[in-house]
Design an enzyme around this catalytic site. Structure first.
Site, PDB file in Angstrom:
ATOM      1  N   VAL A  27      -2.553  -7.845  -1.945  1.00 61.51           N
ATOM      2  CA  VAL A  27      -2.250  -8.702  -0.980  1.00 61.51           C
ATOM      3  C   VAL A  27      -3.260  -9.658  -0.545  1.00 61.51           C
ATOM      4  O   VAL A  27      -3.059 -10.604   0.321  1.00 61.51           O
ATOM      5  CB  VAL A  27      -1.868  -7.602   0.415  1.00 61.51           C
ATOM      6  CG1 VAL A  27      -0.574  -6.733  -0.030  1.00 61.51           C
ATOM      7  CG2 VAL A  27      -2.952  -6.877   1.220  1.00 61.51           C
ATOM      8  N   LYS A  69      -7.631  -4.938  13.071  1.00 62.20           N
ATOM      9  CA  LYS A  69      -6.276  -4.277  13.496  1.00 62.20           C
ATOM     10  C   LYS A  69      -5.977  -4.813  15.039  1.00 62.20           C
ATOM     11  O   LYS A  69      -4.693  -4.838  15.204  1.00 62.20           O
ATOM     12  CB  LYS A  69      -6.690  -2.735  13.816  1.00 62.20           C
ATOM     13  CG  LYS A  69      -6.830  -2.079  12.557  1.00 62.20           C
ATOM     14  CD  LYS A  69      -5.793  -2.095  11.451  1.00 62.20           C
ATOM     15  CE  LYS A  69      -6.070  -2.140  10.056  1.00 62.20           C
ATOM     16  NZ  LYS A  69      -4.672  -1.873   9.319  1.00 62.20           N
ATOM     17  N   TYR A  85     -13.317  -3.378  11.448  1.00 63.50           N
ATOM     18  CA  TYR A  85     -12.101  -2.773  11.276  1.00 63.50           C
ATOM     19  C   TYR A  85     -11.309  -2.858  12.428  1.00 63.50           C
ATOM     20  O   TYR A  85     -10.258  -3.380  12.408  1.00 63.50           O
ATOM     21  CB  TYR A  85     -12.115  -1.103  10.725  1.00 63.50           C
ATOM     22  CG  TYR A  85     -11.037  -0.512  10.720  1.00 63.50           C
ATOM     23  CD1 TYR A  85     -10.151  -0.865   9.422  1.00 63.50           C
ATOM     24  CD2 TYR A  85     -10.530   0.506  11.597  1.00 63.50           C
ATOM     25  CE1 TYR A  85      -9.032   0.040   9.397  1.00 63.50           C
ATOM     26  CE2 TYR A  85      -9.445   1.119  11.622  1.00 63.50           C
ATOM     27  CZ  TYR A  85      -8.528   0.861  10.326  1.00 63.50           C
ATOM     28  OH  TYR A  85      -7.566   1.619  10.073  1.00 63.50           O
ATOM     29  N   ALA A  86     -11.854  -2.818  13.755  1.00 58.23           N
ATOM     30  CA  ALA A  86     -10.999  -2.763  14.896  1.00 58.23           C
ATOM     31  C   ALA A  86     -10.668  -4.253  15.104  1.00 58.23           C
ATOM     32  O   ALA A  86      -9.527  -4.543  15.608  1.00 58.23           O
ATOM     33  CB  ALA A  86     -12.030  -2.329  16.195  1.00 58.23           C
ATOM     34  N   GLY A 115       0.683  -1.176   0.091  1.00 57.38           N
ATOM     35  CA  GLY A 115       0.168   0.045  -0.181  1.00 57.38           C
ATOM     36  C   GLY A 115       0.831   1.121   0.030  1.00 57.38           C
ATOM     37  O   GLY A 115       0.500   2.114   0.527  1.00 57.38           O
ATOM     38  N   ASN A 141     -14.249   1.272  18.807  1.00 56.73           N
ATOM     39  CA  ASN A 141     -15.011   2.494  18.204  1.00 56.73           C
ATOM     40  C   ASN A 141     -16.302   2.093  17.897  1.00 56.73           C
ATOM     41  O   ASN A 141     -16.182   1.071  16.974  1.00 56.73           O
ATOM     42  CB  ASN A 141     -14.026   3.168  17.168  1.00 56.73           C
ATOM     43  CG  ASN A 141     -14.438   4.762  17.081  1.00 56.73           C
ATOM     44  OD1 ASN A 141     -15.118   5.410  17.821  1.00 56.73           O
ATOM     45  ND2 ASN A 141     -14.201   5.216  15.854  1.00 56.73           N
ATOM     46  N   SER A 187       1.576   3.328  -2.252  1.00 55.43           N
ATOM     47  CA  SER A 187       1.504   4.533  -3.290  1.00 55.43           C
ATOM     48  C   SER A 187       0.742   5.712  -2.780  1.00 55.43           C
ATOM     49  O   SER A 187       0.943   6.596  -3.453  1.00 55.43           O
ATOM     50  CB  SER A 187       0.661   4.017  -4.556  1.00 55.43           C
ATOM     51  OG  SER A 187      -0.570   3.872  -4.043  1.00 55.43           O
ATOM     52  N   GLY A 240      17.980   8.346  -4.807  1.00 59.63           N
ATOM     53  CA  GLY A 240      17.741   6.920  -4.152  1.00 59.63           C
ATOM     54  C   GLY A 240      17.325   5.907  -4.974  1.00 59.63           C
ATOM     55  O   GLY A 240      17.559   5.890  -6.317  1.00 59.63           O
TER      56      GLY A 240
HETATM   57  P1  NAD Z   1      -5.113   5.035   2.548  1.00 63.38           P
HETATM   58  O1  NAD Z   1      -6.503   4.186   2.187  1.00 63.38           O
HETATM   59  O2  NAD Z   1      -4.768   6.012   2.188  1.00 63.38           O
HETATM   60  O3  NAD Z   1      -4.022   3.844   1.737  1.00 63.38           O
HETATM   61  C1  NAD Z   1      -3.874   2.517   1.815  1.00 63.38           C
HETATM   62  C2  NAD Z   1      -3.413   1.904   0.744  1.00 63.38           C
HETATM   63  O4  NAD Z   1      -3.504   0.516   0.776  1.00 63.38           O
HETATM   64  C3  NAD Z   1      -3.723   2.387  -0.692  1.00 63.38           C
HETATM   65  O5  NAD Z   1      -2.875   2.876  -1.356  1.00 63.38           O
HETATM   66  C4  NAD Z   1      -4.661   1.145  -1.215  1.00 63.38           C
HETATM   67  O6  NAD Z   1      -4.723   1.295  -2.363  1.00 63.38           O
HETATM   68  C5  NAD Z   1      -3.618   0.153  -0.526  1.00 63.38           C
HETATM   69  N1  NAD Z   1      -4.493  -1.012  -0.630  1.00 63.38           N
HETATM   70  C6  NAD Z   1      -5.709  -1.378  -0.110  1.00 63.38           C
HETATM   71  N2  NAD Z   1      -5.912  -2.559  -0.148  1.00 63.38           N
HETATM   72  C7  NAD Z   1      -4.961  -3.243  -0.883  1.00 63.38           C
HETATM   73  C8  NAD Z   1      -4.746  -4.516  -1.483  1.00 63.38           C
HETATM   74  N3  NAD Z   1      -5.632  -5.714  -1.206  1.00 63.38           N
HETATM   75  N4  NAD Z   1      -3.367  -4.937  -1.770  1.00 63.38           N
HETATM   76  C9  NAD Z   1      -2.579  -3.926  -1.886  1.00 63.38           C
HETATM   77  N5  NAD Z   1      -2.730  -2.661  -1.588  1.00 63.38           N
HETATM   78  C10 NAD Z   1      -3.846  -2.300  -1.086  1.00 63.38           C
HETATM   79  O7  NAD Z   1      -4.691   4.589   4.108  1.00 63.38           O
HETATM   80  P2  NAD Z   1      -3.804   5.156   4.927  1.00 63.38           P
HETATM   81  O8  NAD Z   1      -4.542   6.009   5.922  1.00 63.38           O
HETATM   82  O9  NAD Z   1      -2.575   5.449   4.453  1.00 63.38           O
HETATM   83  O10 NAD Z   1      -3.813   3.565   5.881  1.00 63.38           O
HETATM   84  C11 NAD Z   1      -2.352   2.794   5.839  1.00 63.38           C
HETATM   85  C12 NAD Z   1      -2.592   1.904   7.204  1.00 63.38           C
HETATM   86  O11 NAD Z   1      -2.697   2.543   8.288  1.00 63.38           O
HETATM   87  C13 NAD Z   1      -3.914   1.111   6.974  1.00 63.38           C
HETATM   88  O12 NAD Z   1      -3.728  -0.263   7.351  1.00 63.38           O
HETATM   89  C14 NAD Z   1      -4.941   1.605   8.069  1.00 63.38           C
HETATM   90  O13 NAD Z   1      -5.635   0.732   8.476  1.00 63.38           O
HETATM   91  C15 NAD Z   1      -3.816   2.130   9.048  1.00 63.38           C
HETATM   92  N6  NAD Z   1      -4.264   3.360   9.827  1.00 63.38           N
HETATM   93  C16 NAD Z   1      -4.839   4.311   9.261  1.00 63.38           C
HETATM   94  C17 NAD Z   1      -5.167   5.418  10.032  1.00 63.38           C
HETATM   95  C18 NAD Z   1      -5.323   6.898   9.809  1.00 63.38           C
HETATM   96  O14 NAD Z   1      -5.885   7.678  10.353  1.00 63.38           O
HETATM   97  N7  NAD Z   1      -5.237   7.258   8.411  1.00 63.38           N
HETATM   98  C19 NAD Z   1      -5.170   5.224  11.559  1.00 63.38           C
HETATM   99  C20 NAD Z   1      -5.068   4.059  11.955  1.00 63.38           C
HETATM  100  C21 NAD Z   1      -4.346   3.102  11.192  1.00 63.38           C
END
Ligand code: NAD
Length: 248
Positions: free
Chosen positions: A65, A160, A156-157, A13, A150, A15, A56
């Site tokens: 995934v 995690k 989701y929780a 993830g 939450n 990108s 880099g």
């Molecule tokens: P985001 O949605 O911006 O990015 C998630 C990335 O994962 C995206 O690029 C998406 O395309 C990729 N992805 C989703 N399903 C996929 C798959 N099956 N295979 C490959 N890639 C996949 O989310 P984020 O906010 O950057 O979150 C990143 C991680 O951090 C997540 O696991 C999220 O649960 C966790 N997180 C985020 C927050 C928040 O507040 N943003 C808080 C706690 C935890």
């Protein structure tokens, strides 16, 4: 300190959001970073080009995934190309919110297949090379809600929270191979995942956070760099909370 020269890092993830910030931070510390994406090929390629233009090392690897066969063959190909994977940051994740009564089976399947099974299959594939080289860093992305719960985030929780149990087990299983496994539990971080929040929702969150603000993806990435570093070699099975004091 915290240099990662000559290390090979895979960020799922990678990108956008937290994953993207981790890619940038790991590359700045000298790691060769493989940027996994599932939909964001153009963004992943642009990020990789940016890193390479700045001196880099980065490349892209598209796979879902939640697709075990694709994950295994792509991770094997990365190991073949680079000789090993030293660092895995499993950031790929999805959020599907809803009260328990309204949670559909297919939503639970999607959540668990991506967040839990996806993180574990990529870790299983990457640890093969870490065991051989007797060095490795596994970093899972959990969430503050995995520890405190939450309303509207039961599914989701649960995913995690599962990653915390998984990392603690991997930490014990791989300790003799000098592979550490840790979890970062972010609070509310400004990314596309949280962009849909309304202003009142945002204000309500600010009130719950002693530091009085949402976090930045770069602040989560700094924790990932630390846990990936040689200097964090004695830290395993831990949860590093990056949440502004929201849950202590
Ligand atoms: P985001 O949605 O911006 O990015 C998630 C990335 O994962 C995206 O690029 C998406 O395309 C990729 N992805 C989703 N399903 C996929 C798959 N099956 N295979 C490959 N890639 C996949 O989310 P984020 O906010 O950057 O979150 C990143 C991680 O951090 C997540 O696991 C999220 O649960 C966790 N997180 C985020 C927050 C928040 O507040 N943003 C808080 C706690 C935890």
């Amino acid at each position: 300190m915290f240099r990662l020269d000559s290390k090979i890092a895979l960020v799922t993830g990678g990108s956008r959001g937290i994953g993207r910030a981790c890619v940038e931070a790991l590359a700045r510390q000298g790691a060769t970073v493989i940027i996994n994406y599932v939909k964001g090929e153009a963004a992943a390629r642009e990020l990789s080009d940016q890193i390479v233009a700045a001196g880099g090392k980065a490349e892209i690897a598209g796979f879902d995934v939640a697709d075990t066969a694709a994950t295994e063959s792509q991770v094997d190909a990365i190991i073949k190309r680079h000789g090993r994977i030293d660092i895995l940051v499993a950031s790929a994740g999805i959020a599907i919110d809803g009260l328990l009564l309204r949670l559909k089976d297919e939503d639970l399947d999607k959540l668990f297949n991506t967040n839990v099974r996806g993180s574990l299959t990529v870790a299983r594939a990457a640890t093969k090379s870490m065991m051989r080289s007797k060095w490795g860093r596994i970093i899972f992305l959990s969430s503050v809600v995995g520890e405190m719960g939450n309303v509207g985030q039961t599914g989701y929780a649960a995913t995690k929270a599962a990653l915390i149990g998984a990392a603690k087990s991997i930490a014990r299983e791989y300790a003799t191979r000098n592979v550490t496994a840790n979890v970062i539990a972010p609070g509310f971080i400004d990314t596309d995942m949280t962009a849909g929040m309304t202003d009142p929702q945002r204000e309500a969150i600010h009130k719950l956070v002693p530091l009085g603000r949402t976090g930045k993806a770069e602040e989560v990435a700094a924790a990932a760099v630390y846990l990936a570093s040689e200097e964090a070699g004695y830290i395993t099975g831990q949860v590093l909370r990056v949440n502004g004091g929201m849950y202590v």
